[in-house]
Design an enzyme around this catalytic site. Sequence first.
Site, PDB file in Angstrom:
ATOM      1  N   PRO A 152       8.278 -17.439  11.164  1.00  0.00           N
ATOM      2  CA  PRO A 152      10.180 -17.263  10.710  1.00  0.00           C
ATOM      3  C   PRO A 152       9.997 -18.471  10.321  1.00  0.00           C
ATOM      4  O   PRO A 152       9.392 -19.373  10.527  1.00  0.00           O
ATOM      5  CB  PRO A 152      11.017 -17.490  11.727  1.00  0.00           C
ATOM      6  CG  PRO A 152      10.439 -17.688  13.003  1.00  0.00           C
ATOM      7  CD  PRO A 152       9.190 -17.689  13.219  1.00  0.00           C
ATOM      8  N   CYS A 153      10.646 -18.257   8.525  1.00  0.00           N
ATOM      9  CA  CYS A 153      10.799 -19.354   7.327  1.00  0.00           C
ATOM     10  C   CYS A 153      11.949 -19.774   7.424  1.00  0.00           C
ATOM     11  O   CYS A 153      12.911 -20.288   6.344  1.00  0.00           O
ATOM     12  CB  CYS A 153       9.672 -19.129   6.446  1.00  0.00           C
ATOM     13  SG  CYS A 153      10.258 -17.893   5.713  1.00  0.00           S
ATOM     14  N   GLN A 154      13.473 -19.308   8.372  1.00  0.00           N
ATOM     15  CA  GLN A 154      14.402 -18.996   7.995  1.00  0.00           C
ATOM     16  C   GLN A 154      14.821 -20.435   7.558  1.00  0.00           C
ATOM     17  O   GLN A 154      16.290 -21.422   6.397  1.00  0.00           O
ATOM     18  CB  GLN A 154      15.863 -18.360   8.482  1.00  0.00           C
ATOM     19  CG  GLN A 154      15.177 -17.059   9.109  1.00  0.00           C
ATOM     20  CD  GLN A 154      14.032 -16.591  10.167  1.00  0.00           C
ATOM     21  OE1 GLN A 154      13.284 -17.708  10.600  1.00  0.00           O
ATOM     22  NE2 GLN A 154      15.279 -16.047  11.096  1.00  0.00           N
TER      23      GLN A 154
END
Length: 354
Positions: free
Chosen positions: A83-85
């Site tokens: 994930p790259c939030q």
Amino acid sequence: MNDRKYNVIDLFCGCGGLSKGFEEAGYRILLGVDFEQSALNTFEHNHAEAKGLRLDLSSKDSFKIIRDAVGGQTVDVVIGGPPCQGFSLTGPRNFEDKRNELYLAMIKAISLFKPQAFLIENVPGMETLYKGAVKEEIIRRLEALKYKVSSKIVCAADYGVPQIRKRLVFVGIKRSRAAFSFPPPVLDEEHYITCSQAIGDLPSLEHCLGEETARYELPPQNDYQRKMRGDNDILYNHVAINHKSFVKEVIAQVPDGGNYKDLPEGVGKSRNFHMAWTRYASDKPSRTVDTGHRNIFHYRWNRCPTVRESARLQSFPDDFVFLGSKTQQDRQVGNAVPVLLAYEMAEAIKKYLK
């Protein structure tokens, strides 16, 4: 020809779409790591030789556990979709921010195992985030580990997946002078696999909800359906949602490929956002398969797609069984990397391995 199977570990594996594609390309999956237990249950069920590890990859102890699980085996390829939030909040200057720890874990795994190659997939928006600065910082850190890194936004439909799904893919080759060459499309836009070609043979469930285990009612109608069935003769995960009567009545008024804009004035006002009451178009690939929000409907039948129909649109073969609740199964399918996209990437990477 070298018939050796290359060993792979899959971080943030989910149910295992990326792993399945690599497995079908002849790789051996050693491990899948994820924090969601229901997804790991599905992963282990469908990857008989692999071990699933439930770990928080932001924890310092997680890599010792992974290393112990690998034992003395060589890791040839590391794959994953972290994930790259955090990057959207912290920017490239705060790369070490705690919110980015999961993405940093991917880089740490590559540093630890020193595989011959790696593949990282993510949302296409990362390419332009902070005018490309985040992407460039990721590449810089990976190249500092002596990898030649290439990146590209790829469309799953180009590789035989009946879905317009775009992903940003990074591929790195250890100590290589030549940049990785992404595989050319296997289909052009005029020959994309459509929704009806992908799922048109599956039972309509018009008068029943279906069962978790059933039988096909029709023979396969095209090469894609034959490919998805393989030697399988049991239909798994083909269960419909029991929509309320008024929901079915609204869906029935939406044409093939239409949406809320096609409804009569005053109808369907309970959902008034841009994706509301959308039907798949039978003569086109699907839009991105979601995680079960119940906003997208079958092109013909007045219901949401079943888990099996969504899995077909993600190019999961029919013998791939999803475990857990219906909500968990929908999330697993929607979050997965399409299998045929993963397969084509795996085949292309194989050319660079020793």
